[in-house]
Design an enzyme around this catalytic site. Structure first.
Site, PDB file in Angstrom:
ATOM      1  N   HIS A  24     -11.990  57.647   3.934  1.00 37.77           N
ATOM      2  CA  HIS A  24     -12.830  56.454   3.770  1.00 37.77           C
ATOM      3  C   HIS A  24     -14.287  56.884   3.677  1.00 37.77           C
ATOM      4  O   HIS A  24     -14.999  56.939   4.679  1.00 37.77           O
ATOM      5  CB  HIS A  24     -12.613  55.498   4.957  1.00 37.77           C
ATOM      6  CG  HIS A  24     -13.124  54.107   4.722  1.00 37.77           C
ATOM      7  ND1 HIS A  24     -12.291  53.012   4.676  1.00 37.77           N
ATOM      8  CD2 HIS A  24     -14.377  53.631   4.516  1.00 37.77           C
ATOM      9  CE1 HIS A  24     -13.017  51.919   4.460  1.00 37.77           C
ATOM     10  NE2 HIS A  24     -14.288  52.277   4.372  1.00 37.77           N
ATOM     11  N   HIS A  26     -17.673  56.146   1.164  1.00 47.17           N
ATOM     12  CA  HIS A  26     -18.261  55.392   0.054  1.00 47.17           C
ATOM     13  C   HIS A  26     -19.315  56.223  -0.664  1.00 47.17           C
ATOM     14  O   HIS A  26     -20.278  56.691  -0.047  1.00 47.17           O
ATOM     15  CB  HIS A  26     -18.897  54.104   0.565  1.00 47.17           C
ATOM     16  CG  HIS A  26     -17.910  53.055   0.958  1.00 47.17           C
ATOM     17  ND1 HIS A  26     -17.394  52.145   0.066  1.00 47.17           N
ATOM     18  CD2 HIS A  26     -17.327  52.776   2.161  1.00 47.17           C
ATOM     19  CE1 HIS A  26     -16.550  51.333   0.696  1.00 47.17           C
ATOM     20  NE2 HIS A  26     -16.484  51.701   1.968  1.00 47.17           N
ATOM     21  N   ASP A  28     -21.649  55.310  -2.819  1.00 44.31           N
ATOM     22  CA  ASP A  28     -22.997  54.748  -2.831  1.00 44.31           C
ATOM     23  C   ASP A  28     -23.595  54.624  -1.437  1.00 44.31           C
ATOM     24  O   ASP A  28     -24.750  54.221  -1.289  1.00 44.31           O
ATOM     25  CB  ASP A  28     -23.017  53.390  -3.536  1.00 44.31           C
ATOM     26  CG  ASP A  28     -22.114  52.362  -2.885  1.00 44.31           C
ATOM     27  OD1 ASP A  28     -21.329  52.734  -1.993  1.00 44.31           O
ATOM     28  OD2 ASP A  28     -22.188  51.175  -3.269  1.00 44.31           O
ATOM     29  N   GLY A 185     -16.447  44.829   0.085  1.00 44.08           N
ATOM     30  CA  GLY A 185     -17.415  43.742   0.010  1.00 44.08           C
ATOM     31  C   GLY A 185     -17.198  42.707   1.093  1.00 44.08           C
ATOM     32  O   GLY A 185     -16.685  43.012   2.172  1.00 44.08           O
ATOM     33  N   HIS A 212      -9.877  46.961   2.510  1.00 39.44           N
ATOM     34  CA  HIS A 212     -10.779  46.699   3.627  1.00 39.44           C
ATOM     35  C   HIS A 212     -10.306  45.434   4.340  1.00 39.44           C
ATOM     36  O   HIS A 212     -10.246  44.358   3.734  1.00 39.44           O
ATOM     37  CB  HIS A 212     -12.204  46.467   3.131  1.00 39.44           C
ATOM     38  CG  HIS A 212     -13.003  47.708   2.902  1.00 39.44           C
ATOM     39  ND1 HIS A 212     -12.771  48.570   1.858  1.00 39.44           N
ATOM     40  CD2 HIS A 212     -14.039  48.241   3.609  1.00 39.44           C
ATOM     41  CE1 HIS A 212     -13.643  49.570   1.906  1.00 39.44           C
ATOM     42  NE2 HIS A 212     -14.424  49.396   2.973  1.00 39.44           N
ATOM     43  N   GLU A 215     -12.204  44.225   9.701  1.00 39.37           N
ATOM     44  CA  GLU A 215     -13.553  44.690  10.048  1.00 39.37           C
ATOM     45  C   GLU A 215     -14.416  43.487  10.404  1.00 39.37           C
ATOM     46  O   GLU A 215     -14.801  43.303  11.553  1.00 39.37           O
ATOM     47  CB  GLU A 215     -14.169  45.474   8.892  1.00 39.37           C
ATOM     48  CG  GLU A 215     -15.553  46.017   9.199  1.00 39.37           C
ATOM     49  CD  GLU A 215     -16.225  46.678   8.006  1.00 39.37           C
ATOM     50  OE1 GLU A 215     -17.165  47.453   8.224  1.00 39.37           O
ATOM     51  OE2 GLU A 215     -15.824  46.404   6.853  1.00 39.37           O
ATOM     52  N   ASP A 306     -17.462  56.649   6.658  1.00 43.94           N
ATOM     53  CA  ASP A 306     -17.838  55.451   5.911  1.00 43.94           C
ATOM     54  C   ASP A 306     -19.034  55.690   4.994  1.00 43.94           C
ATOM     55  O   ASP A 306     -18.884  56.263   3.922  1.00 43.94           O
ATOM     56  CB  ASP A 306     -18.092  54.296   6.878  1.00 43.94           C
ATOM     57  CG  ASP A 306     -17.887  52.935   6.234  1.00 43.94           C
ATOM     58  OD1 ASP A 306     -17.388  52.883   5.097  1.00 43.94           O
ATOM     59  OD2 ASP A 306     -18.199  51.907   6.875  1.00 43.94           O
TER      60      ASP A 306
END
Length: 365
Positions: A24, A26, A28, A185, A212, A215, A306
């Protein structure tokens, strides 16, 4: 839990050298601050700080602020610079090198190509640039004596309507390095079932996907992810809210509700990102993080970091935090690494080769 007790400095050194698996991460959210500055300068995009150190500190202050708006603000800057093949390829290549330097031997890099189409690129062109960067980074890491197995997870944004387009693009590049799919998102108000057509297409074509869930929303979001066929859960830690402890009877066994039972009994892997969870308010602290209770209840746990620029951590750092503040030990980290390898979107032959020749020797006592 491990019986091994050793000074944190000794444990950190051992963990840094141990082979690790990241599921996991990301793209960006893991840029180097120096790269963000350089890419922003190339396109004339204004940033709030002008040095890598100050920019990294600003991003982490935003992440730690407790405000969702503040947490999300830095993404407007990373998204702004990731609009060209050059920038996408560079950031992807550097992400592989950064994880390899932390001892990661299997990584799955996730990103939402739709966020990089504002400058005119198609989703497929974004994918091709990122894949080129991931492959270049893997080759460079191998040349440096740090071989790393790299795969891409294509994300679609929950609050948008491009998930079917993204799923088709992911399927078109599955032989070029795409290993899975995800939706990310806004979790609140945007259930996984809104994207049923995309998930149906993926199931029909046997491309695995994670979602996702658990969370920002509790067990109901996890149930929605399971209903569409998720193989793993991104974060997932709020499934603990479907577990009831024994009230006044300290000896009573915890009772697992239907959702928690499904996740535990079928060993659906949780992609847990401890530091990030404390930043978003999903978890109260590292010491009080749900992951320790979930581990003790027999859930399948994996660990990742993350958004590394936001968290300011590596996977080694995440493990050390759990050791220092939640009492985790070497055996715990060995187990989550084995579980992450087992959950990775790779073929069984490759998995067994990595297990025998890389992971088990690296985690031997």
């Amino acid at each position: 839990m491990s019986d091994l007790h050793e000074p944190t400095t000794d444990l950190r050194g051992r963990l840094a050298r141990a082979p690790k698996v990241v599921l996991h991460d990301h793209l960006d959210g893991g840029l180097r601050a120096s790269t963000l500055l350089e890419l922003a300068d190339e396109i004339g995009h204004e940033l709030p700080e002008s040095t890598p150190e100050a920019l990294a500190a600003w991003v982490q202050r935003q992440a730690d602020s407790g405000s969702l708006a503040a947490f999300l603000e830095p993404f407007s800057h990373t998204t702004a610079v990731l609009q060209t093949p050059h920038a996408l390829e560079r950031v992807a290549r550097e992400s592989v090198l950064d994880l390899a330097a932390d001892g990661v031997v299997v990584m799955e890099s996730r990103f939402a190509p739709e966020l990089s189409t504002a400058g005119g690129l198609s989703i497929e062109e974004v994918l091709d640039a990122v894949l080129a960067g991931l492959h270049a980074g893997a080759a460079e890491a191998a040349d440096a004596g740090r071989p790393i197995r790299v795969g891409a997870i294509v994300c679609a944004m929950r609050q948008a309507d491009r998930s079917l387009e993204a799923a088709r693009a992911a399927l078109s590049r599955r032989d070029a390095g795409v290993v899975g799919f995800d939706i990310a998102g806004l979790e609140i108000g945007f259930p996984a079932t809104d994207h049923a057509d995309a998930f149906a297409l993926l199931r029909e074509n046997l491309l695995p996907f994670t979602v996702h869930a658990g969370e920002a929303v509790g067990p109901e979001s996890v149930a929605q992810a399971l209903a569409v066929g998720a193989s793993r859960l991104g974060h997932g830690v709020r499934v603990l809210e479907d577990v009831t402890v024994g009230g006044d009877d300290a000896s009573a066994r915890p009772h697992l509700g239907r959702v928690a039972s499904y996740v535990r009994d079928r060993q659906v892997p949780l992609e847990v990102c401890p530091r990030s969870n404390t930043q978003t308010g999903t978890s109260p602290s590292i010491a009080g993080h749900q992951v320790t209770a979930l581990r003790d209840l027999g859930f399948t746990i994996t660990l990742s970091s993350d958004d590394r620029l936001w968290t300011g951590t590596t996977l080694t750092d995440e493990m050390v935090l759990l050791a220092e503040e939640a009492g985790w030990g070497w055996d715990d980290f060995r187990q989550v690494t084995l579980d992450a390898l087992d959950a990775a979107f790779i073929g069984q032959d490759e998995r067994m080769a990595l297990l025998e020749h890389v992971v088990l020797p690296g985690w031997a006592d």
